[in-house]
Design an enzyme around this catalytic site. Structure first.
Site, PDB file in Angstrom:
ATOM      1  N   ASP A   1      -5.737  -3.566  -2.247  1.00  0.00           N
ATOM      2  CA  ASP A   1      -4.737  -3.251  -1.224  1.00  0.00           C
ATOM      3  C   ASP A   1      -4.096  -4.493  -0.602  1.00  0.00           C
ATOM      4  OD1 ASP A   1      -3.383  -2.260   1.077  1.00  0.00           O
ATOM      5  OD2 ASP A   1      -4.772  -0.570   1.177  1.00  0.00           O
TER       6      ASP A   1
ATOM      7  N   SER B   1       0.830  -1.196   0.000  1.00  0.00           N
ATOM      8  CA  SER B   1       0.000   0.000   0.000  1.00  0.00           C
ATOM      9  C   SER B   1       0.873   1.258   0.000  1.00  0.00           C
ATOM     10  CB  SER B   1      -0.958  -0.049   1.200  1.00  0.00           C
ATOM     11  OG  SER B   1      -2.016   0.858   1.036  1.00  0.00           O
TER      12      SER B   1
END
Length: 265
Positions: A151, A39
């Site tokens: 993510d 991320s």
């Protein structure tokens, strides 16, 4: 020479802390042979691996339109398309491949189609960064090889595993430390704190796999999208890392010639 690796956690805007951590290590003369991130950590890691100075990375976040794409659209009916960041990121990753980076980078992303974690180390870079940063419910999933990706922090917010066996010394950088609180005053704070607790649940075990963990205190209390705190986050992390370098015997042993360090003017 020791192979030193660093793992960078996810954390939204708090991921700017990784840039402060990396800058402190650069100033100390400590170099990394491998980076693993997810991320926000994948963005910071990619900048470093491409040879972009971390302080320049901070300026990129603060002065370009990149911030527009990591902020949720309030009141919008549809999901934001994170692929709009492609043209901007191409300015900093013109070759757009893992292979063009100056040091090896591993990026964790979640294959949403199959419900499994994937580590990327080669091929297209920008699309992988986008996938790893694609927060479900805010951004549209990224398609890679006809599979949906989101993510990486969903399944592994601290991807230290790729560094094990490849590095002699592993440093962890986590930007989600939570302080104790006596009360919660609103639902947004409650949900945000619960989310951070969830992604931090395996940090105790993961941190034991690191030789040193840099974790600025209370960083988890900063909202995932609080852009106004960007510079504060950077310098808090920088100072925390300076203290660690000066006080931690393991880190002192990594210093080339016991190099003295100080905050840049």
């Amino acid at each position: 020479m020791k192979k030193i690796g660093i793992v960078l956690s996810g954390g939204g805007i708090r991921g700017i802390a990784h840039l402060g951590v990396l800058k402190a290590f650069i100033n100390a003369g400590i170099k990394f042979s491998h980076i693993s991130g997810t991320s926000a950590g994948s963005i910071a890691g990619a900048f470093y691996a491409a040879g972009i100075d971390p302080e320049e990375g901070l300026n990129i976040f603060m002065k370009t339109k990149l911030l527009r794409f990591v902020r949720p659209s309030i009141g919008g009916l549809g999901l934001i398309n994170i692929e709009h960041t492609s043209e901007l990121l191409k300015d900093y990753f013109p070759e757009d491949t893992f292979e063009s980076l100056k040091i090896p980078l591993t990026i964790a992303a979640t294959n949403f189609s199959e419900g499994r974690l994937v580590y990327f180390t080669k091929g297209p870079l920008i699309r992988t960064i986008q996938a790893s940063s694609c927060i479900p419910g805010i951004f549209r999933p990224i398609m890679i090889d006809n599979q949906m990706y989101v993510d990486g922090g969903i399944l592994n917010n601290f991807p230290v595993e790729p560094l094990i066996g490849n590095c002699d010394f592993i440093i962890g950088s986590s930007c989600n430390h939570l302080k104790s609180v006596d009360q919660i005053t609103n639902i947004t704070t409650l949900m945000g704190r619960a989310g951070i607790m969830s992604i931090n649940k395996d940090m105790e075990q993961k941190s034991s796999l690191c030789d040193v963990l840099i974790e600025p205190k209370g960083m988890g209390g900063i909202s995932t999208f609080d852009m106004k705190k960007a510079e504060t986050i950077y310098w808090l992390a920088y100072e925390e890392t300076l203290k660690a370098i000066k006080n931690n015997e393991k880190l002192k042993a990594l210093l080339p010639g016991k190099k003295a360090i100080s905050k840049p003017i």
